[in-house]
Design an enzyme around this catalytic site. Structure first.
Site, PDB file in Angstrom:
ATOM      1  N   THR B  17       0.837  -1.262  -0.030  1.00 29.10           N
ATOM      2  CA  THR B  17       0.049   0.183  -0.140  1.00 29.10           C
ATOM      3  C   THR B  17       0.989   1.296  -0.118  1.00 29.10           C
ATOM      4  OG1 THR B  17      -0.140  -0.084   2.517  1.00 29.10           O
ATOM      5  CG2 THR B  17      -1.928  -1.105   1.277  1.00 29.10           C
ATOM      6  N   GLY B  18       2.212   1.054   0.194  1.00 31.08           N
ATOM      7  CA  GLY B  18       3.174   2.196   0.522  1.00 31.08           C
ATOM      8  C   GLY B  18       3.412   2.725  -0.966  1.00 31.08           C
ATOM      9  N   VAL B  20       6.405   2.752  -2.658  1.00 32.25           N
ATOM     10  CA  VAL B  20       7.196   2.136  -3.534  1.00 32.25           C
ATOM     11  C   VAL B  20       6.117   0.759  -3.969  1.00 32.25           C
ATOM     12  CG1 VAL B  20       9.154   0.262  -3.474  1.00 32.25           C
ATOM     13  CG2 VAL B  20       9.207   2.484  -2.606  1.00 32.25           C
ATOM     14  N   SER B  45      -4.300  -2.907   7.493  1.00 33.54           N
ATOM     15  CA  SER B  45      -4.887  -2.943   6.198  1.00 33.54           C
ATOM     16  C   SER B  45      -5.256  -4.460   5.885  1.00 33.54           C
ATOM     17  CB  SER B  45      -3.913  -2.531   4.938  1.00 33.54           C
ATOM     18  OG  SER B  45      -3.727  -1.123   5.315  1.00 33.54           O
ATOM     19  N   LEU B  91       8.921  -2.729   1.578  1.00 35.06           N
ATOM     20  CA  LEU B  91       8.637  -2.367   3.181  1.00 35.06           C
ATOM     21  C   LEU B  91       9.557  -1.119   3.614  1.00 35.06           C
ATOM     22  CD1 LEU B  91       8.623  -5.782   4.459  1.00 35.06           C
ATOM     23  CD2 LEU B  91       6.632  -4.244   4.571  1.00 35.06           C
ATOM     24  N   CYS B 158      18.284   5.150  -3.559  1.00 35.89           N
ATOM     25  CA  CYS B 158      18.057   6.004  -5.069  1.00 35.89           C
ATOM     26  C   CYS B 158      18.812   6.948  -5.511  1.00 35.89           C
ATOM     27  CB  CYS B 158      16.595   6.670  -4.646  1.00 35.89           C
ATOM     28  SG  CYS B 158      16.399   7.667  -3.584  1.00 35.89           S
ATOM     29  N   GLY B 190      11.031  10.947  -2.865  1.00 37.85           N
ATOM     30  CA  GLY B 190      12.245   9.906  -2.219  1.00 37.85           C
ATOM     31  C   GLY B 190      11.912   9.472  -0.774  1.00 37.85           C
ATOM     32  N   HIS B 264      15.927  12.539  -8.971  1.00 33.76           N
ATOM     33  CA  HIS B 264      17.083  13.313  -8.310  1.00 33.76           C
ATOM     34  C   HIS B 264      18.014  13.506  -8.967  1.00 33.76           C
ATOM     35  CE1 HIS B 264      14.993  11.453  -4.806  1.00 33.76           C
ATOM     36  NE2 HIS B 264      15.759  10.701  -4.411  1.00 33.76           N
TER      37      HIS B 264
END
Lengths: 374, 374, 374, 374
Positions: B17-18, B20, B45, B91, B158, B190, B264
């Site tokens: 759900t995040g 990433v 969730s 995560l 990243c 980021g 970036h």
């Protein structure tokens, strides 16, 4: 000379309708030494009221008495300029060269924010918190050009100014620097109005500003240099002069534009000439203790602190710190060891004030105190 | 093995759900090798439909079949994960350590974007355009931990990823680098969602990102290193190992946050170990000609160009160039002499694609081709 | 006529180097009906390669075959235009009037995004998702001007387009509207390049866009109107014509500029002519069920949904929703009762696609299907 | 009572570490009536120095004497509060209800920016430039609750405040309004810190702010209302009370969030109850001539102009106009006919000053002058 005597010096402003000109007006509208007397702008504006022809973009209103003032042509014989003790120039580089030259020829004194005469060996390039001693070349300038009164003094590029103040503090405390690497994150106001298109900078970074890197790399060495013969200031002994005690500082600059309104950030790394580098604590102390001539002379625009050292590890930040001391100081933070050179830090300058109009004005204030503007 | 055979590999997504996790779903929703089989997220969730519990923030809609999929706990025995040929982890570092370890213990294969195992001497830290050869430590990892199938592969931070691709191209063409200085101007994405407060970044720059500089300085040397004994990959021979042919690259990084959504930017200066540095033309050619293993293997996410060299002097720019080749390449521009080190350039990475989810996925694609995921 | 036959229609683009012109190129570079044949721009660019004279600002590269194409003068006898089945105009209003007239006189067919002929009683003003039926005035236009082939079709102002699509859906379902109040929050791309100065819009709102409110208030009534005699379309029966069945819609618009790159948001409140207003559910259903002629004709640019109704109460949002269906639909959300008029909602249009180039192109695609371009 | 006598009133600040609390400190740090005596914040901060626990986000530094002040619990018997002549509350609505009630019970006087008691029939809801006359309900509040000294006064929601000042000026000059439509474009600072995620608002508009529209629609009528019996102020006679001389103003609001740091813009359209509407010139005169009680009482925070009418057609703009008169006035511009209601205009308020802390403070200043704070 008492403050009230000083208050009589009439000043002119060239490029008065532009971004830097507007700042001159804002900063001079209630000044203890200077009183605005003549405003010069392009032919298009000349002959009309200032308030009618100016797209005023500052968040303070146009001073009431300026609003209705008639704008003049940028010619030395246009009404008012002849009476001015000093003329401030916020002209664009495309016209500054000729106009400033004409004013000087007419025996007027110019303190200019334009780049045109910065590299002239007769003209001092002065950051007021760093090298007002360079004003001593003025007699030589006048003599060389056969002038009695007229001369030109320039101040530095905005990002150079933010850089050389902490560099000067370091050299003063620890001796000459050998190497400087700097990446700047520059505000949009640095390119005037309309300047940067919003389509180029919203949600974006532009990693290039034309001519800016060369200015930083060159101006730094003139500002941090001295004279060949300090007792007879006729030739600049630039920090770049290799046959003298000062060796060129190797400066490598990359300049970028970011979506910030005011305030240029510099990411700086330096190496000292000495074999052992001072500690972080010593460097922080040098920044904190730094005092400059403008402060000693106590001129009106001199900030209480020339350098503000920030303790929080995420400062300085343009939005939060650009207004410190009325935008007349440089903020420094994140002083720490560099894996490659000796030490790294972050610096911040209000590019529209100390980086432009405030420098011209503070230079002139110092000149008043030194008897170079009367 | 034909493409249609490959298409059968079931995959799980941890942290689905995040920020990433959402990218994993977007990039895997129609993938030639992989099919999304299990979604894991926090207890809050778990048990609910993905579309109901997710604040989807991408500009493409949630794939229809994912919307109603039930989210599972991030536990290896939660429904679906056991069937997965590979589990991608998006995560947060605060929980990734334990969860990924539990999944590995349960003989699952993890390709993780989290930082937790990047410095683990058993885990490869792979930028797919640079060092997929490091996958060869996997048998050693499994053997050491007494596992038959389970292992963890990580990809890099990243901004490190955006840096090491051009550095690797330079080392490949001209031999080891000695020194790297880099200043990053990093996008808000980021730091995830909600991440950076708008009050901190609108009209502002924050010259500090916690832990980021150390990551760049450390990860660069692991990624650009090799193995002590290439024929028996059990110990990484980091670029930082001084008693071997590779000497540490001296990396000095300053990382800043700017008001950019994705992309970036890196301002880079490098020095080669060799006494004479290659010319600007040679370096530009090296960037243009750079080819990597991912391209040779022709895996689905490999970009046609790993490095895009820009000719315009004001490029690359995040808003205009981050979408090139679907965000799977690195853009490079402004290659020029450095007054201090040898050469300077600007690089740009899409931090949410090649800088995160795309790297995990491309690493796994390469592993499929190498028989490490079946 | 099969698709492969259609693919032969050569097209020209006027104003090819500008913001709208670049979109035409992007959208037409791989089009099933049209092939780019001639590019026209100002004298300054004419005679040079497109890639050399264009400040390309899209986040996809210039198509390779366009890069080296020679730019022509915007004159009907400049090379290539005479062979074109249709010429798209992205010209600035300052020059569009004369140039488009010259092209029409030379028997060329113009589909124009410029405002110059929108109010011309001979020219249809067409939003492709709303009133392609107005194309039926073309024979009358040609006849009146004594032309065999040449004619001009215009599309609407970008914010008008975003407004009239949902208004049309409402009128189609529930009969004539009486009153519309709209406040727009418009993207910077709406004013072209360089357009809005970043100093004017960063951290700011400008509550005024010259001429925009009048356009919305006037164009809405022409687009939503019909012909005096539908069987003989020679005179527009504007929605503003009070002596006919359609009474003027009272439109009150305020237009503002906000720091958004692409995507105009409209805050809309409407009142129906009928004494009882439909329920929120009925209105939502009308938006969801809305189908238009472009969809029935199945032209290439027609979106699968002309209106996307968003359920989340904080949508539509420009950054997240402007790319839906390739920017060819209108997003609607927050449908709810209004305390003053009948119902309120929020709409969003991609101003650079459906609000500009996509409309011109879709209008032309419809014209191909209707035999008006061959 | 002379100014020097007034200067003795000790004040407390609840929620002192938050966004509104910081403004209270900034605005009160050198105030002619008040001296900061006690700071209250959450348990997490209590017992520690203010400078240590506060993420200070203003562009002026923390006052030196406040930096080291010990933060207290938000309890009436925590050190210092009992001595306070007035306690300002910048508490979050989630805790303000209970804490303010506890303080009132302890016979303390609360001037609160929180929303919790705004709709309480015993509590005045005061915009200092509009309805300080509502302070006359205080004796009734104290009597009803059996208190001798303690009472609560609230100020309005920030966007409501910006709206009711010009509405009040119109009603004062031309009689009751019948209808108001308003669309707001609100700054991010309106939702506190961290508040709006940068990922939600950069290059974006969010057309929804939870609860905000209801606040505007409801609060407007309480503020512009009066008492049932002006000679005995015990019951508010809201503008919504239909059986009295004042009829409800029909208010329809849509509130949006835009990427602006400070300054809420309102796009307003109004209809008067009278059959003929005043002319644009009369309305502009009413705005220009508007005087309010705060100005007549000459309290320290009263602006020289309560309403600044802008002549330029593209003003007011948040970045240029929010600082006028120290953020204590409302800017109005673009007064013109509305095609649907009577007249349209644009208004702007500094949401963090007049829209929050400045209103609480000015209300208290007025109360000092009226003998309600001693």
């Amino acid at each position: 000379m008492s403050a009230s005597d000083k208050k009589q010096i009439k000043v002119g402003i060239l490029g008065a309708t532009g971004t830097v000109g507007q700042r001159f007006i804002q900063l001079l509208s209630n000044h203890p030494y200077f009183v605005i007397h003549a405003l010069g702008a392009s032919e298009r504006s000349a002959g009309q009221q200032y308030g009618k022809v100016t797209k005023w973009k500052l968040n303070t209103p146009i001073p009431e008495n300026i609003k209705t003032k008639i704008v003049q042509d940028c010619k030395p014989d246009a009404e008012g300029f002849k009476d001015c003790g000093v003329v401030f120039s916020g002209l664009d580089q495309s016209v500054a060269g000729e106009i400033e030259e004409a004013f000087r020829k007419a025996e007027l004194i110019i303190y200019s924010n334009a780049k045109n005469y910065r590299r002239d060996p007769l003209c001092p390039l002065i950051v007021p918190l760093v090298n007002p001693s360079h004003l001593s070349i003025i007699p030589h300038q006048k003599k060389t050009l056969g002038l009695e009164k007229g001369y030109i003094v320039t101040n530095a590029n905005c990002s150079t100014t933010g850089l050389v103040v902490p560099l000067h503090a370091l050299e003063k405390a620890f001796g000459p620097l050998e190497t400087v690497m700097v990446t700047t994150l520059q505000a949009i106001s640095g390119s005037g109005y309309p300047g940067v298109s919003s389509l180029d900078i919203l949600d974006n970074v532009v990693p290039y500003i034309g001519g800016e890197e060369e200015k930083i790399e060159w101006e730094t060495n003139k500002i941090l240099g001295g004279f060949k013969d300090e007792s007879s200031p006729t030739d600049f002994d630039l920090h770049i002069n290799e046959d003298k005690k000062l060796k060129a500082i190797n400066v490598s600059a990359t300049t970028t534009r970011v979506p910030v309104i005011d305030g240029h950030t510099g990411i700086v790394s330096v190496k000292f000439s000495t074999s052992t580098s001072p500690s972080i604590e010593e460097i922080e102390k040098a920044f904190r203790d730094f005092k400059c001539e403008a402060q000693e002379l106590n001129v009106p625009s001199a900030p209480p602190q020339a350098i503000v050292l920030h303790e929080a590890q995420d400062r300085p930040q343009p939005r939060l710190d650009r207004d410190l001391h009325n935008g007349a100081c440089v903020s420094v933070g994140r002083v720490r060891k560099c894996n490659v050179l000796d030490v790294k830090f972050v610096c911040l300058i209000d590019n529209v004030r100390l980086g432009a109009a405030t420098s011209s004005i503070m230079n002139a204030e110092i000149a008043v105190e030194k008897g170079l503007i009367v």
